[in-house]
Design an enzyme around this catalytic site. Structure first.
Site, PDB file in Angstrom:
ATOM      1  N   LEU A  10       4.192  -8.946  95.470  1.00 55.79           N
ATOM      2  CA  LEU A  10       4.861 -10.333  95.572  1.00 55.79           C
ATOM      3  C   LEU A  10       3.502 -11.331  95.413  1.00 55.79           C
ATOM      4  O   LEU A  10       2.866 -12.669  94.273  1.00 55.79           O
ATOM      5  CB  LEU A  10       4.804 -10.533  96.675  1.00 55.79           C
ATOM      6  CG  LEU A  10       5.831 -10.198  97.445  1.00 55.79           C
ATOM      7  CD1 LEU A  10       6.524 -10.786  98.247  1.00 55.79           C
ATOM      8  CD2 LEU A  10       7.185 -10.920  95.837  1.00 55.79           C
ATOM      9  N   GLY A  13      -4.193 -11.522  97.767  1.00 54.17           N
ATOM     10  CA  GLY A  13      -4.941 -12.612  98.498  1.00 54.17           C
ATOM     11  C   GLY A  13      -6.092 -11.636  98.715  1.00 54.17           C
ATOM     12  O   GLY A  13      -6.588 -10.751  98.375  1.00 54.17           O
ATOM     13  N   THR A  14      -6.696 -12.926  98.867  1.00 52.98           N
ATOM     14  CA  THR A  14      -8.660 -12.328  99.184  1.00 52.98           C
ATOM     15  C   THR A  14      -8.630 -11.397 100.467  1.00 52.98           C
ATOM     16  O   THR A  14      -9.359 -10.513 100.316  1.00 52.98           O
ATOM     17  CB  THR A  14      -8.939 -13.936 100.239  1.00 52.98           C
ATOM     18  OG1 THR A  14      -8.130 -15.191  99.702  1.00 52.98           O
ATOM     19  CG2 THR A  14     -10.112 -14.069 100.401  1.00 52.98           C
ATOM     20  N   SER A  17      -2.847  -6.992 100.464  1.00 53.68           N
ATOM     21  CA  SER A  17      -1.806  -7.288  98.751  1.00 53.68           C
ATOM     22  C   SER A  17      -0.886  -7.702  99.715  1.00 53.68           C
ATOM     23  O   SER A  17      -0.442  -7.016 100.797  1.00 53.68           O
ATOM     24  CB  SER A  17      -1.979  -6.457  97.905  1.00 53.68           C
ATOM     25  OG  SER A  17      -2.255  -5.712  98.950  1.00 53.68           O
ATOM     26  N   VAL A  18       0.240  -8.632  99.472  1.00 56.67           N
ATOM     27  CA  VAL A  18       1.434  -8.467 100.004  1.00 56.67           C
ATOM     28  C   VAL A  18       2.467  -8.024  98.573  1.00 56.67           C
ATOM     29  O   VAL A  18       2.071  -8.049  97.842  1.00 56.67           O
ATOM     30  CB  VAL A  18       1.790 -10.271  99.323  1.00 56.67           C
ATOM     31  CG1 VAL A  18       3.262 -10.250 100.408  1.00 56.67           C
ATOM     32  CG2 VAL A  18       0.753 -10.872 100.457  1.00 56.67           C
ATOM     33  N   LYS A  33       2.158  -7.262 103.980  1.00 63.36           N
ATOM     34  CA  LYS A  33       1.033  -7.227 103.307  1.00 63.36           C
ATOM     35  C   LYS A  33      -0.428  -5.970 104.201  1.00 63.36           C
ATOM     36  O   LYS A  33      -0.177  -6.642 105.561  1.00 63.36           O
ATOM     37  CB  LYS A  33      -0.120  -8.755 104.455  1.00 63.36           C
ATOM     38  CG  LYS A  33      -1.828  -9.581 103.973  1.00 63.36           C
ATOM     39  CD  LYS A  33      -1.171 -10.191 104.642  1.00 63.36           C
ATOM     40  CE  LYS A  33      -2.513 -11.125 104.166  1.00 63.36           C
ATOM     41  NZ  LYS A  33      -3.035 -12.275 104.147  1.00 63.36           N
ATOM     42  N   ASP A 125      -6.694 -21.275 106.943  1.00 65.01           N
ATOM     43  CA  ASP A 125      -6.545 -21.211 105.688  1.00 65.01           C
ATOM     44  C   ASP A 125      -5.108 -21.703 105.271  1.00 65.01           C
ATOM     45  O   ASP A 125      -4.427 -21.402 104.130  1.00 65.01           O
ATOM     46  CB  ASP A 125      -7.161 -19.428 104.832  1.00 65.01           C
ATOM     47  CG  ASP A 125      -6.997 -19.214 103.908  1.00 65.01           C
ATOM     48  OD1 ASP A 125      -7.541 -20.255 102.748  1.00 65.01           O
ATOM     49  OD2 ASP A 125      -6.622 -18.483 103.382  1.00 65.01           O
TER      50      ASP A 125
END
EC number: 2.7.11.1
Length: 623
Positions: A10, A13-14, A17-18, A33, A125
């Protein structure tokens, strides 16, 4: 992780990964995640102080953390799945959002944020990518509480968008910051929802501060002394800028929206409102019903039939629950207001409604009413034995009602019905099959002499057939003979009425009709067909001289005297029961030699010997 099947990625990210996954057990879609950092022990994972607490947080505007899995030194977070985030929602728009939609989205974000802050977390965040949604109707905050513990030092170019929502104190490398940084981010997101583009699109941390100064203007040292200290420690000097009115940048926003954004985008974090305070802003005090609509449930189910049911939607506006219908609405059209139910309470005609007094006032101003039904003063005898609606024996016996399911109707009208008498209905229904005296009432014509003018206002549900049609039926006679307490040797047709020539007042039975009472207020009374004219409707109906069983008391050893129950006796002394049996009603014993006893004399009972009851003398001689 073998309990989940990964389907596709999907995003990246920082901090990880999702992936989109599916539970092999339930078929539910989840978001997995996978953290980039490796964790070599569970202690390291549990050192993430949010991990335990996040699983306990449950709010309609917060993504639920379902599970934490450590496998092969990798840490996985299993979240509920949402099909898109707020960034994608804005990116796909080809026209601006209506303010009502923005208000709804903002309210949900602030609801979730207030919940997070209340439980000791702050997101750190906040950005549109971390606000997952099912269309604009439902928004949930994701990934909160993980940033601080899982924070690495990636290049800022890896995730540029995060910078646009950072608070000034974070940009100036403050070591002490808290939940106000989330409020700043929400203010930036709110402006972006109106403009569909970021408000502070800085290309670096320094450029980000310049972008903020261009909009808000250069902060004064007196307004934010801590900020100047942070800037001086970084050898940074604020650029000199003139503030721009947000209304110029966001012309489609209302004045309340501009005011709320201005308050949330304050240089000084101490002067920003909390999420809870922002929810009380006039911007949200409108007639609009805020919160997710019911359609999001259907959209989510259509996306995934096996998807877990949504958690309860937030009550964004404290919608006052619809009150139950008032009892007054339920009794519209009833002849009288319903009072506290008491067994065998006299029934007042509907015309007395305007003068009817509460029970306490009646007890003070009038003598206690008899347990008999109300008898109208000087009521003329009806031809052919017909009755008015005030015939008491029907009510007490509950032998007439409109239909089999009208028991509740009768109870609502309070026609002598009480909770203590409800069991008798089952007995009646069993006997109806064999010898039923019950007949369904027929509507009474308006010109009929069935009732006098005073009870014409009675509802049709209380219309009764004439007595001649009921009392002459053989089955009715048999039924009443079974139900009554006739004793061998006692002929009730030969007894006379006391003070038969006196006028009868329905409220003064105790002092006008019976000048010498045997009990504190009560007296004894026998009925005869010759007295029918004197007793009005009750005696007209009572052609057989039958005394209602619930008003009888058996006196002495063999029930040789039939007395009426004391008029002031409490209802608890007379338990309602349709079955015949001896000794059913207990009460005080009266002197059988008292005056005014015009009843057939019987031999006195044999006294008991040594306190023992002589059962032969009591029952043998009369059975």
């Amino acid at each position: 992780m073998n309990r989940y099947t990964t389907m596709r990625q999907l995003g990246d990210g920082t901090y990880g990964s999702v992936l989109m996954g599916k539970s092999n057990e339930s078929g539910e879609l989840v978001a997995i995640k996978r953290m980039k950092r490796k964790f070599y022990s569970w202690d390291e994972c549990m050192n993430l102080r949010e991990v335990k607490s996040l699983k306990k947080l449950n709010h309609a505007n917060v993504i639920k953390l379902k599970e934490v899995i450590r496998e092969n030194d990798h840490l996985y977070f299993i979240f509920e799945y949402m099909k898109e985030n707020l960034y994608q929602l804005m990116k796909d728009r080809n026209k601006l959002f209506p303010e009502s939609v923005i208000r709804n989205i903002m309210y949900q974000i602030l609801q979730g944020l207030a919940f997070i802050h209340k439980h000791g977390f702050f997101h750190r965040d906040m950005k549109p990518e971390n606000l997952l949604c099912m269309g604009p109707e439902l928004v949930k905050i994701a990934d909160f509480g993980l940033a601080r513990e899982l924070r690495s030092q990636p290049p800022y170019t890896d995730y540029v968008s995060t910078r646009w929502y950072r608070a000034p104190e974070v940009l100036l490398r403050s070591s002490v910051y808290s939940s106000p940084i989330d409020v700043w981010a929400v203010g930036s997101i709110m402006a972006e929802l109106y403009m569909l583009r970021p408000l502070f699109p800085g290309t670096s941390e320094v450029d980000e501060i310049f972008k903020i100064c261009q909009v808000l203007g250069t902060p004064k040292k007196s307004d934010w002394p801590e900020g100047y200290q942070l800037a001086s420690s970084m050898n940074f000097r604020f650029p000199q800028c003139v503030p721009i009115n947000l209304k110029t940048l966001i012309p489609n926003a209302s004045n309340e929206a501009i005011q709320l954004m201005t308050e949330m985008l304050n240089w000084d974090p101490k002067k920003r409102p909390t999420a809870s305070q922002a929810l009380k802003h006039p911007y949200f005090q409108v007639g609009q019903v805020l919160g997710p609509s019911s359609n999001h449930l259907e959209s989510k189910q259509s996306l995934n039939k096996q998807l877990q049911p949504l958690e309860s939607k937030p009550s964004l506006v404290e919608v006052e629950p619809k009150p139950l219908p008032d009892i007054i609405d339920q009794v519209v059209g009833q002849p009288q207001p319903k009072t506290s139910q008491q067994p065998l309470q006299p029934i007042q005609p509907p015309q007395n409604l305007s003068v009817q007094q509460p029970p306490k006032q009646q007890s003070q101003e009038k003598p206690p009413q008899t347990l008999f039904p109300s008898i109208v003063k000087n009521m003329p005898t009806k031809p052919n034995g017909t009755l008015s609606h005030k015939s008491g024996r029907r009510r007490w016996g509950q032998t007439i009602f409109k239909s089999g399911d009208s028991w509740e109707e009768l109870e609502d009208y309070d026609f002598g019905a009480s909770h203590s008498k409800k069991p008798s209905m089952g007995v009646f229904k069993e006997k109806r099959k064999k010898d039923s005296p019950f007949r369904l009432p027929e509507p009474v014509p308006s010109g009929s002499n069935h009732s006098t003018g005073e009870n014409k206002s009675l509802p049709a549900v209380t219309s009764l057939k004439s007595d001649s049609e009921l009392s002459t039926a053989p089955t009715s006679k048999q039924y009443y003979l079974k139900q009554s307490r006739y004793l061998p040797g006692v002929n009730p047709k030969k007894v006379s009425l006391i003070a038969s020539g006196k006028e009868i007042n329905p409220h003064t039975w105790s002092n006008q009709l019976f000048p010498k009472s045997l009990g504190p207020v009560g007296a004894e009374l026998a009925f005869k067909r010759s007295n029918a004219g004197n007793l009005g409707s009750y005696a007209t109906y009572n052609q057989s001289g039958y005394i209602p069983s619930f008003l009888k008391k058996e006196v002495q050893s063999a029930g040789q005297r039939i007395h009426l129950a004391p008029l002031n006796a409490t209802a608890s002394e007379y338990t309602w029961n349709t079955k015949t049996g001896r000794g059913q009603f207990s009460g005080r014993t009266y002197n059988p030699t008292a005056k005014n006893l015009n009843i057939v004399n019987r031999a006195q009972p044999i006294p008991s010997v040594h306190g023992r009851t002589d059962w032969v003398a009591k029952y043998g001689g009369h059975r």
